[in-house]
Write a protein that holds these residues in place. Structure first.
Motif, PDB file in Angstrom:
ATOM      1  N   UNK A  91       7.388  41.189 -57.189  1.00 30.92           N
ATOM      2  CA  UNK A  91       6.727  40.003 -56.644  1.00 30.92           C
ATOM      3  C   UNK A  91       7.138  39.774 -55.200  1.00 30.92           C
ATOM      4  N   UNK A  92       8.421  39.991 -54.903  1.00 26.60           N
ATOM      5  CA  UNK A  92       8.933  39.862 -53.541  1.00 26.60           C
ATOM      6  C   UNK A  92       8.254  40.859 -52.602  1.00 26.60           C
ATOM      7  N   UNK A  93       8.067  42.087 -53.082  1.00 31.99           N
ATOM      8  CA  UNK A  93       7.376  43.110 -52.286  1.00 31.99           C
ATOM      9  C   UNK A  93       5.922  42.725 -52.043  1.00 31.99           C
ATOM     10  N   UNK A  94       5.277  42.139 -53.064  1.00 29.33           N
ATOM     11  CA  UNK A  94       3.881  41.715 -52.916  1.00 29.33           C
ATOM     12  C   UNK A  94       3.762  40.634 -51.843  1.00 29.33           C
ATOM     13  N   UNK A  95       4.647  39.645 -51.882  1.00 28.87           N
ATOM     14  CA  UNK A  95       4.622  38.567 -50.884  1.00 28.87           C
ATOM     15  C   UNK A  95       4.877  39.136 -49.488  1.00 28.87           C
ATOM     16  N   UNK A  96       5.860  40.027 -49.374  1.00 27.74           N
ATOM     17  CA  UNK A  96       6.172  40.646 -48.077  1.00 27.74           C
ATOM     18  C   UNK A  96       4.974  41.412 -47.541  1.00 27.74           C
ATOM     19  N   UNK A  97       4.335  42.195 -48.420  1.00 26.77           N
ATOM     20  CA  UNK A  97       3.176  42.983 -48.009  1.00 26.77           C
ATOM     21  C   UNK A  97       2.020  42.087 -47.575  1.00 26.77           C
ATOM     22  N   UNK A  98       1.784  41.005 -48.314  1.00 30.66           N
ATOM     23  CA  UNK A  98       0.710  40.071 -47.959  1.00 30.66           C
ATOM     24  C   UNK A  98       0.959  39.445 -46.589  1.00 30.66           C
ATOM     25  N   UNK A  99       2.201  39.043 -46.328  1.00 34.04           N
ATOM     26  CA  UNK A  99       2.535  38.446 -45.035  1.00 34.04           C
ATOM     27  C   UNK A  99       2.385  39.455 -43.904  1.00 34.04           C
ATOM     28  N   UNK A 100       2.834  40.678 -44.127  1.00 31.92           N
ATOM     29  CA  UNK A 100       2.773  41.708 -43.083  1.00 31.92           C
ATOM     30  C   UNK A 100       1.329  42.112 -42.794  1.00 31.92           C
ATOM     31  N   UNK A 101       0.501  42.254 -43.842  1.00 33.21           N
ATOM     32  CA  UNK A 101      -0.905  42.626 -43.648  1.00 33.21           C
ATOM     33  C   UNK A 101      -1.630  41.568 -42.830  1.00 33.21           C
ATOM     34  N   UNK A 102      -1.451  40.309 -43.195  1.00 33.15           N
ATOM     35  CA  UNK A 102      -2.137  39.226 -42.472  1.00 33.15           C
ATOM     36  C   UNK A 102      -1.608  39.082 -41.051  1.00 33.15           C
ATOM     37  N   UNK A 103      -0.329  39.392 -40.877  1.00 36.73           N
ATOM     38  CA  UNK A 103       0.270  39.321 -39.532  1.00 36.73           C
ATOM     39  C   UNK A 103      -0.268  40.429 -38.626  1.00 36.73           C
ATOM     40  N   UNK A 104      -0.424  41.643 -39.159  1.00 38.95           N
ATOM     41  CA  UNK A 104      -0.977  42.740 -38.350  1.00 38.95           C
ATOM     42  C   UNK A 104      -2.428  42.458 -37.965  1.00 38.95           C
ATOM     43  N   UNK A 112      -3.923  48.748 -42.261  1.00 34.80           N
ATOM     44  CA  UNK A 112      -3.240  49.970 -42.672  1.00 34.80           C
ATOM     45  C   UNK A 112      -1.941  50.188 -41.897  1.00 34.80           C
ATOM     46  N   UNK A 113      -1.822  49.545 -40.731  1.00 37.68           N
ATOM     47  CA  UNK A 113      -0.583  49.684 -39.933  1.00 37.68           C
ATOM     48  C   UNK A 113       0.627  49.091 -40.650  1.00 37.68           C
ATOM     49  N   UNK A 114       0.379  48.230 -41.655  1.00 33.67           N
ATOM     50  CA  UNK A 114       1.497  47.586 -42.348  1.00 33.67           C
ATOM     51  C   UNK A 114       2.401  48.597 -43.045  1.00 33.67           C
ATOM     52  N   UNK A 115       1.880  49.796 -43.345  1.00 37.02           N
ATOM     53  CA  UNK A 115       2.692  50.804 -44.035  1.00 37.02           C
ATOM     54  C   UNK A 115       3.744  51.421 -43.120  1.00 37.02           C
ATOM     55  N   UNK A 116       3.710  51.073 -41.834  1.00 40.36           N
ATOM     56  CA  UNK A 116       4.749  51.539 -40.917  1.00 40.36           C
ATOM     57  C   UNK A 116       6.124  50.999 -41.306  1.00 40.36           C
ATOM     58  N   UNK A 117       6.132  49.818 -41.967  1.00 39.53           N
ATOM     59  CA  UNK A 117       7.428  49.220 -42.298  1.00 39.53           C
ATOM     60  C   UNK A 117       8.173  50.013 -43.374  1.00 39.53           C
ATOM     61  N   UNK A 118       7.482  50.959 -44.030  1.00 45.12           N
ATOM     62  CA  UNK A 118       8.146  51.793 -45.039  1.00 45.12           C
ATOM     63  C   UNK A 118       8.892  52.971 -44.410  1.00 45.12           C
ATOM     64  N   UNK A 119       8.636  53.248 -43.127  1.00 48.70           N
ATOM     65  CA  UNK A 119       9.288  54.381 -42.465  1.00 48.70           C
ATOM     66  C   UNK A 119      10.664  53.980 -41.944  1.00 48.70           C
ATOM     67  N   UNK A 120      11.648  54.854 -42.073  1.00 50.26           N
ATOM     68  CA  UNK A 120      12.973  54.513 -41.551  1.00 50.26           C
ATOM     69  C   UNK A 120      12.950  54.398 -40.029  1.00 50.26           C
ATOM     70  N   UNK A 126       8.923  47.980 -36.203  1.00 47.43           N
ATOM     71  CA  UNK A 126       7.612  47.384 -36.480  1.00 47.43           C
ATOM     72  C   UNK A 126       7.758  45.944 -36.968  1.00 47.43           C
ATOM     73  N   UNK A 127       8.711  45.706 -37.897  1.00 41.38           N
ATOM     74  CA  UNK A 127       8.930  44.357 -38.417  1.00 41.38           C
ATOM     75  C   UNK A 127       9.420  43.417 -37.314  1.00 41.38           C
ATOM     76  N   UNK A 128      10.258  43.917 -36.435  1.00 43.51           N
ATOM     77  CA  UNK A 128      10.730  43.108 -35.304  1.00 43.51           C
ATOM     78  C   UNK A 128       9.569  42.777 -34.377  1.00 43.51           C
TER      79      UNK A 128
END
Length: 197
Positions: A91-104, A112-120, A126-128
């Motif tokens: 659920x925490x991941x879902x909320x984070x993903x929703x916030x990041x998608x809407x922010x991008x 689709x750029x939101x998947x950048x946050x999964x890269x080390x 990207x999150x910063x």
């Protein structure tokens, strides 16, 4: 004999509302109200101020409280603790993903750029970036921009973000033994679950 009907004037939606100076004041006051959070939605845009507000209130504080409650209530049953922590984590991941998608989308990028946050390393940068970059003031493909807040509300949200960061870091340092204990219990339960299969 002719029957005369009473005719009532029909006003359009534009005529029914307040016009002139009062209408512009009403619109300005509506735009300055802090809107209700829609943290699970993937559609639309999320302004920088709303991102900090929702991220602080829901994605950090609320889930930290849920994790702590799960640990204190279920630490004697490793498998129930593992199950509850897994559900909370998803659920925490879902909320984070929703916030990041809407922010991008608010910045004007593709969702689709939101998947950048999964890269080390790239993910941290990207999150910063999305946590500091203001959104577009005009409409884009994702829709209209969120209503803007007054300077006083921006200061309150910034203070909330700073205080929340200090609180989270302090709690993590204060409860480090409990966090390590919970990690050990969950890891043991997970390994036992795998070995049974």
């Amino acid at each position: 004999m002719w029957r005369v009907e009473r005719i009532e004037p029909v006003f359009s939606k534009k005529e029914q509302g307040t016009s002139g100076l009062y209408a512009s004041r009403e619109r300005a006051e509506k735009s300055r109200k802090i809107t209700r959070p829609a943290v699970l939605e993937m559609e639309g845009r999320l302004s920088l101020a709303n991102y900090w507000l929702y991220h602080a209130a829901f994605n950090l504080d609320l889930f930290m409280l849920f994790y702590a409650l799960a640990y204190y209530l279920l630490r004697h049953d490793p498998f129930l603790l593992l199950l509850s922590i897994s559900i909370l984590f998803l659920l925490n991941c879902w909320v984070s993903l929703a916030l990041v998608i809407r922010r991008t989308r608010d910045i004007g990028w593709s969702a689709w750029c939101c998947w950048l946050f999964a890269l080390p390393l790239i993910g941290e940068l990207f999150m910063l970036f999305i946590a500091l970059k203001p959104g577009q003031r005009k409409s884009n493909k994702a829709g209209r921009p969120n209503p803007s807040y007054s300077k006083a509300q921006h200061r309150k949200i910034a203070a909330l973000a700073v205080l929340n960061t200090v609180l989270v870091v302090s709690l993590l340092m204060l409860f480090q033994p409990q966090i390590q204990d919970a990690s050990r219990i969950i890891a043991t339960a997970f390994l036992e679950l795998i070995s049974r299969r």
